[in-house]
Design an enzyme around this catalytic site. Structure first.
Site, mmCIF file in Angstrom:
data_model
loop_
_atom_site.group_PDB
_atom_site.id
_atom_site.type_symbol
_atom_site.label_atom_id
_atom_site.label_comp_id
_atom_site.label_asym_id
_atom_site.label_seq_id
_atom_site.Cartn_x
_atom_site.Cartn_y
_atom_site.Cartn_z
ATOM 1 N N LYS A 1 66.314 -98.795 65.792
ATOM 2 C CA LYS A 1 67.885 -98.923 65.247
ATOM 3 C C LYS A 1 68.183 -97.776 64.235
ATOM 4 C CE LYS A 1 70.040 -102.135 61.650
ATOM 5 N NZ LYS A 1 69.697 -103.212 60.602
ATOM 6 N N SER B 1 69.362 -109.778 59.140
ATOM 7 C CA SER B 1 69.419 -108.734 60.131
ATOM 8 C C SER B 1 68.597 -108.652 61.528
ATOM 9 C CB SER B 1 69.884 -107.421 59.808
ATOM 10 O OG SER B 1 71.200 -107.459 59.060
ATOM 11 N N SER C 1 72.749 -107.502 61.362
ATOM 12 C CA SER C 1 73.191 -106.150 61.517
ATOM 13 C C SER C 1 72.372 -105.197 62.714
ATOM 14 C CB SER C 1 73.263 -104.970 60.400
ATOM 15 O OG SER C 1 72.061 -104.877 59.792
HETATM 16 N N1 GLN Z 1 74.529 -109.847 57.055
HETATM 17 C C1 GLN Z 1 74.065 -109.674 55.990
HETATM 18 C C2 GLN Z 1 74.690 -108.632 55.240
HETATM 19 O O1 GLN Z 1 75.725 -108.265 55.661
HETATM 20 C C3 GLN Z 1 72.688 -109.154 56.058
HETATM 21 C C4 GLN Z 1 72.499 -107.535 56.505
HETATM 22 C C5 GLN Z 1 70.882 -107.368 56.754
HETATM 23 O O2 GLN Z 1 70.101 -107.883 56.811
HETATM 24 N N2 GLN Z 1 70.869 -105.723 56.873
HETATM 25 O O3 GLN Z 1 74.095 -108.045 53.911
#
Ligand code: GLN
Length: 479
Positions: free
Chosen positions: A80, A179, A155
């Site tokens: 990532k 995420s 994400s």
């Molecule tokens: N969707 C969640 C957020 O926007 C989690 C994001 C993540 O785990 N990096 O904060």
């Protein structure tokens, strides 16, 4: 040459051992194939053929000398784009860092390299890992390889998509509020969020430091456990990394599950789509047939998780993102004075979601509001973590859905941030509690969209989680 899309880690190792292909051939083919397929999903932002070939040559040399090529020797892996890679640009899917090339590797990357992995490229994601659909990337959304008009989740959408698409054998993602697990469930692959502190965060570009976790994606449980084994363990460079020894997951996960006690948190079965619920219940039936004892449990503070998370994560994010000021690392907007330059740089190069979080986070930390919001949220976080400790006193693991619904259409939830935030309702709690959790594929909806089953276990008990997931997968899972 073997079709990369169907290779598991064990098959890569076998192919190298029997000289079906060399690591160098595999590296070249993996990059070629990933580049050719990428326009379909936009899962990769950058390819790193030099890195992959250099690592492959080392693996081939080790094999030629009769040495062990390493735990992940010759395995093509994507990382990532929030994990620093020395000499390979690391954008965090932000225009701010479009040209940023780190001078060092994240510890997780360093350990992949030490294990002989071939890092073939950097995976697309939401900007600074903020999002649930990968639509917040400054370099375009990722499409779900299972249904190209749908999101892959976020994400770590790119990391999930490339594994599902077959353009990497495994990948690394990061999970702050879901995420890893949510995109794994949307794309039908395995995704693991280890215990907080299990994997070093050194070199992971910080979003919300007390919630950030690094973890693997793979096409099966054994591969995911192998990647975790390679990257886990104490690291002097991250003071929050744990001293607890890393289990031998490959042995532990093969132990029988009969007699294991599983809790079903009742709050996680309210407000989800019926088809998703049906799949999870079918998954529970499989575990029951394997001899697991299943009982209902309660995690009573669950309804406060989203509010609590969006206070803590925005507070930490507003502080972590303060470093992007146009002076260090980043793109810079020209202006007459220093203050104007800061404002213009941040105004021009941060995307909408980052700005929203910086504003929210600055507000909840501001004088006069700190106690009412931030401190209160910290207390709620303790209660949520306490719910899990209580429940896990009586059971070995908890099983629940990952997300209330399967992958949604690109654009469907972009106009309503609240709707988007709700897609993490079942995953955020695991990060707040810092316990290990994962998504394992649990069948598809009638429309062919993957559903993920979530497994939680106690701190540093990744082995129990893998044991259930492996037995479930070996039993054939859910159709
Ligand atoms: N969707 C969640 C957020 O926007 C989690 C994001 C993540 O785990 N990096 O904060």
């Amino acid at each position: 040459m073997e079709n990369l899309a169907s290779l598991t880690i064990a098959q890569v190792k076998e192919g190298l051992r029997t000289k079906k292909f060399s690591a160098l051939e595999l590296a070249r083919e993996a990059v070629r194939f990933a580049e050719a397929e990428n326009p379909k999903t936009n899962g990769y932002l950058t390819f790193s053929p030099e890195l992959a070939e250099e690592a492959a040559s080392l693996v081939d040399a080790r094999i030629a000398r009769g040495e062990d090529p390493g735990l992940l020797g010759g395995v093509p892996i994507a990382v990532k784009d929030v994990l620093s890679t020395k000499g390979v640009r690391t954008t965090c899917a932000s225009r701010l860092l479009e040209k940023y090339v780190p001078a060092y590797d994240a510890t997780a990357v360093d350990r992949l390299k030490a294990a002989g992995a071939l890092i073939i490229g950097k995976a697309n994601c939401d900007e600074f890992a903020m999002g649930s659909s990968n639509e917040n990337s400054a370099f375009g959304p990722v499409r779900n390889p299972v249904a190209l008009d749908r999101v892959p989740g976020g994400s770590s959408g790119g990391s999930a998509a490339v594994v599902a698409q077959g353009t990497a054998v495994a990948s690394l993602g990061s999970d702050t509020g879901g995420s890893i697990r949510q995109p794994a469930s949307f794309c039908g692959v395995v995704g693991v969020t280890p215990t907080y502190g299990r994997v070093s965060r050194y070199g992971l570009v910080a979003f919300a430091s007390s919630l950030d976790h690094v973890g693997p994606f793979a096409r099966n449980v054994s591969d995911a456990a192998l990647v975790l084994e390679a990257i886990a363990g104490r690291d002097e460079l991250d003071a929050t990394s744990a001293f607890a020894p890393v289990d031998d997951y490959q042995t532990e996960m093969r132990k029988p599950v009969a007699g294991m006690k599983i809790g079903i948190p009742k709050e996680y079965f309210e407000g989800l789509e019926a088809e998703t619920g049906d799949k999870i219940h079918a998954g529970l039936d499989v575990l029951r047939k394997l001899g697991c004892e299943i009982k209902e449990v309660s995690l009573p503070h669950t309804p406060y998780a989203i509010s609590c998370y969006y206070i803590i994560c925005t507070a930490e994010a507003s502080s972590n993102l303060a470093r992007y000021d146009g002076v260090r690392y980043t793109a810079r907007a020209e202006a007459a004075t220093l203050t104007d330059m800061y404002a213009k740089t941040r105004g021009e190069f941060f995307g909408m979601e980052c700005k929203r979080r910086i504003m929210l986070g600055t507000y909840v930390l501001s004088h006069g509001y700190y106690d009412a919001f931030y401190l209160k949220a910290q207390k709620v976080r303790t209660l949520i973590a306490g719910d899990f400790s209580n429940a896990l006193r009586d059971v070995d693991a908890l099983v629940a859905p990952v997300s209330p619904f399967p992958a949604f259409k690109i654009g469907e939830k972009m106009a309503d941030p609240m709707q988007m935030y709700l897609s993490d309702i079942y995953t955020i709690t695991g990060d707040l509690a810092g316990i290990p959790c994962m998504s394992v594929p649990c069948g598809n909806t009638a429309q062919g969209l993957p559903v993920g089953m979530q497994i939680f276990s106690g701190h540093f008990k990744e082995s129990s989680m893998f044991r259930l997931a492996y037995a479930f997968e070996q039993a054939g899972g859910v159709a």
